[in-house]
Design a protein around this motif. Structure first.
Motif, PDB file in Angstrom:
ATOM      1  N   HIS A  36     -51.742 -56.411 -10.438  1.00  0.00           N
ATOM      2  CA  HIS A  36     -51.499 -55.430  -9.375  1.00  0.00           C
ATOM      3  C   HIS A  36     -52.706 -54.507  -9.186  1.00  0.00           C
ATOM      4  O   HIS A  36     -53.203 -53.915 -10.137  1.00  0.00           O
ATOM      5  CB  HIS A  36     -50.251 -54.630  -9.760  1.00  0.00           C
ATOM      6  CG  HIS A  36     -49.890 -53.527  -8.845  1.00  0.00           C
ATOM      7  ND1 HIS A  36     -49.196 -52.424  -9.268  1.00  0.00           N
ATOM      8  CD2 HIS A  36     -50.106 -53.326  -7.521  1.00  0.00           C
ATOM      9  CE1 HIS A  36     -48.991 -51.611  -8.262  1.00  0.00           C
ATOM     10  NE2 HIS A  36     -49.556 -52.132  -7.185  1.00  0.00           N
ATOM     11  N   ILE A  66     -45.908 -64.394  -9.593  1.00  0.00           N
ATOM     12  CA  ILE A  66     -44.565 -64.233 -10.165  1.00  0.00           C
ATOM     13  C   ILE A  66     -44.514 -63.268 -11.353  1.00  0.00           C
ATOM     14  O   ILE A  66     -43.465 -63.117 -11.961  1.00  0.00           O
ATOM     15  CB  ILE A  66     -43.942 -65.591 -10.574  1.00  0.00           C
ATOM     16  CG1 ILE A  66     -44.823 -66.328 -11.580  1.00  0.00           C
ATOM     17  CG2 ILE A  66     -43.662 -66.451  -9.355  1.00  0.00           C
ATOM     18  CD1 ILE A  66     -44.206 -67.611 -12.123  1.00  0.00           C
ATOM     19  N   ASN A  79     -47.792 -62.672   1.702  1.00  0.00           N
ATOM     20  CA  ASN A  79     -46.681 -63.622   1.826  1.00  0.00           C
ATOM     21  C   ASN A  79     -45.412 -63.019   1.210  1.00  0.00           C
ATOM     22  O   ASN A  79     -45.442 -61.960   0.579  1.00  0.00           O
ATOM     23  CB  ASN A  79     -47.038 -64.980   1.207  1.00  0.00           C
ATOM     24  CG  ASN A  79     -47.248 -64.920  -0.295  1.00  0.00           C
ATOM     25  OD1 ASN A  79     -46.596 -64.161  -1.017  1.00  0.00           O
ATOM     26  ND2 ASN A  79     -48.174 -65.725  -0.799  1.00  0.00           N
ATOM     27  N   ASP A  80     -44.290 -63.674   1.404  1.00  0.00           N
ATOM     28  CA  ASP A  80     -43.003 -63.158   0.942  1.00  0.00           C
ATOM     29  C   ASP A  80     -42.936 -63.003  -0.574  1.00  0.00           C
ATOM     30  O   ASP A  80     -42.359 -62.039  -1.072  1.00  0.00           O
ATOM     31  CB  ASP A  80     -41.859 -64.064   1.405  1.00  0.00           C
ATOM     32  CG  ASP A  80     -41.631 -63.994   2.901  1.00  0.00           C
ATOM     33  OD1 ASP A  80     -42.111 -63.030   3.541  1.00  0.00           O
ATOM     34  OD2 ASP A  80     -40.982 -64.912   3.449  1.00  0.00           O
ATOM     35  N   ASP A  81     -43.517 -63.949  -1.331  1.00  0.00           N
ATOM     36  CA  ASP A  81     -43.490 -63.872  -2.792  1.00  0.00           C
ATOM     37  C   ASP A  81     -44.219 -62.625  -3.282  1.00  0.00           C
ATOM     38  O   ASP A  81     -43.740 -61.918  -4.164  1.00  0.00           O
ATOM     39  CB  ASP A  81     -44.121 -65.121  -3.423  1.00  0.00           C
ATOM     40  CG  ASP A  81     -43.288 -66.369  -3.210  1.00  0.00           C
ATOM     41  OD1 ASP A  81     -42.063 -66.246  -2.982  1.00  0.00           O
ATOM     42  OD2 ASP A  81     -43.858 -67.473  -3.273  1.00  0.00           O
ATOM     43  N   GLU A  82     -45.393 -62.368  -2.708  1.00  0.00           N
ATOM     44  CA  GLU A  82     -46.163 -61.190  -3.094  1.00  0.00           C
ATOM     45  C   GLU A  82     -45.402 -59.911  -2.741  1.00  0.00           C
ATOM     46  O   GLU A  82     -45.304 -58.985  -3.556  1.00  0.00           O
ATOM     47  CB  GLU A  82     -47.531 -61.209  -2.414  1.00  0.00           C
ATOM     48  CG  GLU A  82     -48.392 -60.028  -2.779  1.00  0.00           C
ATOM     49  CD  GLU A  82     -49.752 -60.030  -2.098  1.00  0.00           C
ATOM     50  OE1 GLU A  82     -50.559 -59.152  -2.443  1.00  0.00           O
ATOM     51  OE2 GLU A  82     -50.005 -60.875  -1.214  1.00  0.00           O
ATOM     52  N   ALA A  83     -44.851 -59.856  -1.540  1.00  0.00           N
ATOM     53  CA  ALA A  83     -44.106 -58.668  -1.102  1.00  0.00           C
ATOM     54  C   ALA A  83     -42.919 -58.410  -2.031  1.00  0.00           C
ATOM     55  O   ALA A  83     -42.665 -57.260  -2.415  1.00  0.00           O
ATOM     56  CB  ALA A  83     -43.628 -58.851   0.337  1.00  0.00           C
ATOM     57  N   TYR A  84     -42.207 -59.457  -2.402  1.00  0.00           N
ATOM     58  CA  TYR A  84     -41.059 -59.304  -3.302  1.00  0.00           C
ATOM     59  C   TYR A  84     -41.499 -58.747  -4.653  1.00  0.00           C
ATOM     60  O   TYR A  84     -40.871 -57.832  -5.185  1.00  0.00           O
ATOM     61  CB  TYR A  84     -40.334 -60.646  -3.493  1.00  0.00           C
ATOM     62  CG  TYR A  84     -39.247 -60.557  -4.518  1.00  0.00           C
ATOM     63  CD1 TYR A  84     -38.027 -59.947  -4.233  1.00  0.00           C
ATOM     64  CD2 TYR A  84     -39.449 -61.052  -5.805  1.00  0.00           C
ATOM     65  CE1 TYR A  84     -37.035 -59.836  -5.195  1.00  0.00           C
ATOM     66  CE2 TYR A  84     -38.459 -60.943  -6.782  1.00  0.00           C
ATOM     67  CZ  TYR A  84     -37.259 -60.338  -6.460  1.00  0.00           C
ATOM     68  OH  TYR A  84     -36.285 -60.218  -7.414  1.00  0.00           O
ATOM     69  N   MET A  85     -42.560 -59.302  -5.225  1.00  0.00           N
ATOM     70  CA  MET A  85     -43.036 -58.829  -6.527  1.00  0.00           C
ATOM     71  C   MET A  85     -43.450 -57.362  -6.457  1.00  0.00           C
ATOM     72  O   MET A  85     -43.144 -56.572  -7.354  1.00  0.00           O
ATOM     73  CB  MET A  85     -44.207 -59.668  -7.030  1.00  0.00           C
ATOM     74  CG  MET A  85     -43.823 -61.038  -7.557  1.00  0.00           C
ATOM     75  SD  MET A  85     -42.515 -61.020  -8.811  1.00  0.00           S
ATOM     76  CE  MET A  85     -43.176 -59.934 -10.052  1.00  0.00           C
ATOM     77  N   GLU A 117     -42.330 -55.076  -4.515  1.00  0.00           N
ATOM     78  CA  GLU A 117     -41.136 -54.228  -4.378  1.00  0.00           C
ATOM     79  C   GLU A 117     -40.517 -53.877  -5.726  1.00  0.00           C
ATOM     80  O   GLU A 117     -39.827 -52.873  -5.846  1.00  0.00           O
ATOM     81  CB  GLU A 117     -40.079 -54.929  -3.522  1.00  0.00           C
ATOM     82  CG  GLU A 117     -40.390 -54.936  -2.054  1.00  0.00           C
ATOM     83  CD  GLU A 117     -39.359 -55.720  -1.250  1.00  0.00           C
ATOM     84  OE1 GLU A 117     -38.315 -56.142  -1.823  1.00  0.00           O
ATOM     85  OE2 GLU A 117     -39.601 -55.927  -0.057  1.00  0.00           O
ATOM     86  N   THR A 118     -40.772 -54.689  -6.734  1.00  0.00           N
ATOM     87  CA  THR A 118     -40.180 -54.473  -8.053  1.00  0.00           C
ATOM     88  C   THR A 118     -41.007 -53.550  -8.941  1.00  0.00           C
ATOM     89  O   THR A 118     -40.573 -53.211 -10.037  1.00  0.00           O
ATOM     90  CB  THR A 118     -39.980 -55.817  -8.796  1.00  0.00           C
ATOM     91  OG1 THR A 118     -41.267 -56.353  -9.142  1.00  0.00           O
ATOM     92  CG2 THR A 118     -39.191 -56.807  -7.963  1.00  0.00           C
TER      93      THR A 118
END
Length: 107
Positions: free
Chosen positions: A54, A49, A67-73, A75-76
């Motif tokens: 990185h 989070i 996973n989705d959480d990693e992909a979302y982070m 992207e930012t």
């Protein structure tokens, strides 16, 4: 079964540093980097989070699916690449032998 694998950290000057990562402790790549005193903040403690762990994967064996959480982070992040990962989400296993990462700058 092996006791440890080698993970490599590529420096900005081209030097590659070898780290030994034990297989019997269920460590993440982030924890291995921190144990070897690399500048990984890991503010969230490995919860995917904060993205302060990185890395860019330059070479690898088989890595776990993102996973989705990693992909979302990822992207930012302004410095993210197609081979970016959060090192906290990569659990050390035998298939990672020879993993080469570059620690990415913070935003």
């Amino acid at each position: 079964m092996k006791d440890a694998i080698n993970i490599y950290v590529k420096q900005d000057n081209g030097e590659q540093i070898t780290l030994e990562a034990p297989l019997d402790m269920n460590l993440s790549v982030m924890e291995v980097l921190k144990a070897h005193e690399f500048p990984i903040q890991a503010v969230c403690g490995g919860m995917a989070i904060c993205a302060t762990c990185h890395v860019e994967v330059l070479e690898s064996g088989e890595l776990p699916e993102m996973n989705d959480d990693e992909a979302y982070m990822l992207e930012t992040l302004p410095h993210a690449t197609d081979s970016s990962r959060l090192s906290c989400q990569l659990r050390v296993n035998e298939e990672m032998e020879g993993l080469v990462v570059r620690i990415m700058p913070e935003a």
